[in-house]
Design a protein around this motif. Structure first.
Motif, PDB file in Angstrom:
ATOM      1  N   GLU A  51      12.031   1.120   0.231  1.00  0.00           N
ATOM      2  CA  GLU A  51      10.689   0.567   0.045  1.00  0.00           C
ATOM      3  C   GLU A  51      10.358   0.637  -1.445  1.00  0.00           C
ATOM      4  OE1 GLU A  51       7.800   2.179   2.780  1.00  0.00           O
ATOM      5  OE2 GLU A  51       6.149   1.941   1.368  1.00  0.00           O
ATOM      6  N   TRP A 123      11.464   4.266  -2.648  1.00  0.00           N
ATOM      7  CA  TRP A 123      11.603   5.379  -1.690  1.00  0.00           C
ATOM      8  C   TRP A 123      12.665   5.011  -0.661  1.00  0.00           C
ATOM      9  CZ3 TRP A 123       7.041   3.178  -3.279  1.00  0.00           C
ATOM     10  CH2 TRP A 123       6.269   3.979  -4.137  1.00  0.00           C
ATOM     11  N   TRP A 135      12.540  10.134   5.538  1.00  0.00           N
ATOM     12  CA  TRP A 135      12.450   9.838   4.106  1.00  0.00           C
ATOM     13  C   TRP A 135      13.288  10.847   3.332  1.00  0.00           C
ATOM     14  CZ3 TRP A 135      10.418   5.338   2.736  1.00  0.00           C
ATOM     15  CH2 TRP A 135       9.596   4.698   3.670  1.00  0.00           C
TER      16      TRP A 135
ATOM     17  N   TYR B  13      -0.892   2.806  -0.146  1.00  0.00           N
ATOM     18  CA  TYR B  13      -0.082   3.934   0.323  1.00  0.00           C
ATOM     19  C   TYR B  13       1.366   3.484   0.508  1.00  0.00           C
ATOM     20  CZ  TYR B  13      -4.866   5.215   1.615  1.00  0.00           C
ATOM     21  OH  TYR B  13      -6.213   5.455   1.591  1.00  0.00           O
ATOM     22  N   PHE B  14       2.295   4.365   0.131  1.00  0.00           N
ATOM     23  CA  PHE B  14       3.710   4.024   0.261  1.00  0.00           C
ATOM     24  C   PHE B  14       4.494   5.141   0.959  1.00  0.00           C
ATOM     25  CE2 PHE B  14       2.156   1.437  -3.187  1.00  0.00           C
ATOM     26  CZ  PHE B  14       2.722   0.197  -2.906  1.00  0.00           C
ATOM     27  N   ALA B  15       5.621   4.738   1.547  1.00  0.00           N
ATOM     28  CA  ALA B  15       6.598   5.641   2.189  1.00  0.00           C
ATOM     29  C   ALA B  15       5.890   6.508   3.252  1.00  0.00           C
ATOM     30  CB  ALA B  15       7.352   6.452   1.143  1.00  0.00           C
ATOM     31  N   ARG B  18       2.084   6.222   3.597  1.00  0.00           N
ATOM     32  CA  ARG B  18       1.685   5.018   4.343  1.00  0.00           C
ATOM     33  C   ARG B  18       1.834   5.231   5.855  1.00  0.00           C
ATOM     34  NH1 ARG B  18       5.021   1.731   6.383  1.00  0.00           N
ATOM     35  NH2 ARG B  18       6.732   2.244   4.975  1.00  0.00           N
TER      36      ARG B  18
END
Lengths: 154, 91
Positions: A51, A123, A135, B13-15, B18
């Motif tokens: 991402e 990411w 992650w 918001y990310f990763a 989010r």
């Protein structure tokens, strides 16, 4: 000097040829390619999804490239970073640096990768063969690699 | 003293931030007394269970203002877009 963020794969040979075509001021070309490993801490990986933050990613990569160009006499440089769903063995990132002499090209390539790993907003999310995943955590070793360049700055 | 107009900002918001939020972006109006990134995080944590989950460990959430990395002490004055995300893992 160029930066590209893309879903598609890249061809190392073609990129280097395009970057250096007709240039006679280049005596050294260094390339770094980062690829997807097939396992993480012994657990086999089936997929890796990247991402990113469109807009900031490009801006940040351009900043990093400008910083390298200010520190070393680079004749040309290129950063390509992929996003989206990738599989083991797939290309993730390409860094190319070209300069009249090898030392600048080697050092600038390493600098670009160290900065990219700690500054560019990407990411990674792994899916393991058993269906679990998550992650990827940032590595302290990457921060340590960055500190090396900051303490070297005079 | 003239009244300060309320500041509206876009949050992104990310990763896993989010995922814990259940959305990628939203617009909020900054309340009085929220002038820095860490004050914003402190206020967001009181706004519901998803915020509480996303910002449970504020020390591992990074921020950017208008697409530039910032520290928790960074002022929000003039900010249009504020992003929250985990430490980056590209390359």
């Amino acid at each position: 000097m160029a930066v590209r963020v893309q879903l598609e794969d890249f061809d190392l040979g073609r990129e280097v040829a395009a970057l250096t075509a007709g240039r006679h001021d280049i005596g050294a070309i260094v390339t770094f390619t980062g690829t997807v490993r097939g396992s993480d801490k012994g657990a086999p990986i089936s997929e890796m999804t990247l991402e990113h933050y469109p807009g900031m990613t490009e801006t940040e990569l351009e900043r990093i490239e400008a910083e390298a160009t200010a520190r070393w006499p680079l004749a040309a440089s290129l950063i390509i970073h992929r996003h989206g769903a990738l599989r083991p063995g797939d290309n993730i990132v390409l860094v190319v640096t070209a300069s009249p002499h090898r030392q600048a090209a080697f050092e600038a390539a390493e600098f670009l990768m160290d900065f990219l790993k700690t500054r560019a907003p990407f990411w990674k999310k792994e899916t393991r063969m058993d269906g679990s995943g998550g992650w990827v955590d940032a590595r302290e070793a990457d921060d340590a690699a960055l500190d090396r360049w900051q303490s070297a700055k005079t | 003293m003239p009244e300060t107009p309320s500041q509206s900002v876009q949050l992104r918001y990310f990763a896993w931030v989010r995922e814990k939020m259940g959305r990628a972006e939203e617009t909020v109006t900054l309340p009085d007394g929220v002038a820095t990134v860490s004050e914003l995080v402190g206020w967001l944590r009181t706004q519901g269970p998803e915020y509480e989950a996303a910002f449970a460990r504020p020390e591992v959430v990074r921020a950017a203002i208008d697409q530039t990395h910032v520290k928790p002490t960074a002022p929000l004055a003039g900010a249009r877009e504020i992003a929250f995300f985990p430490p980056v893992t590209g390359g």
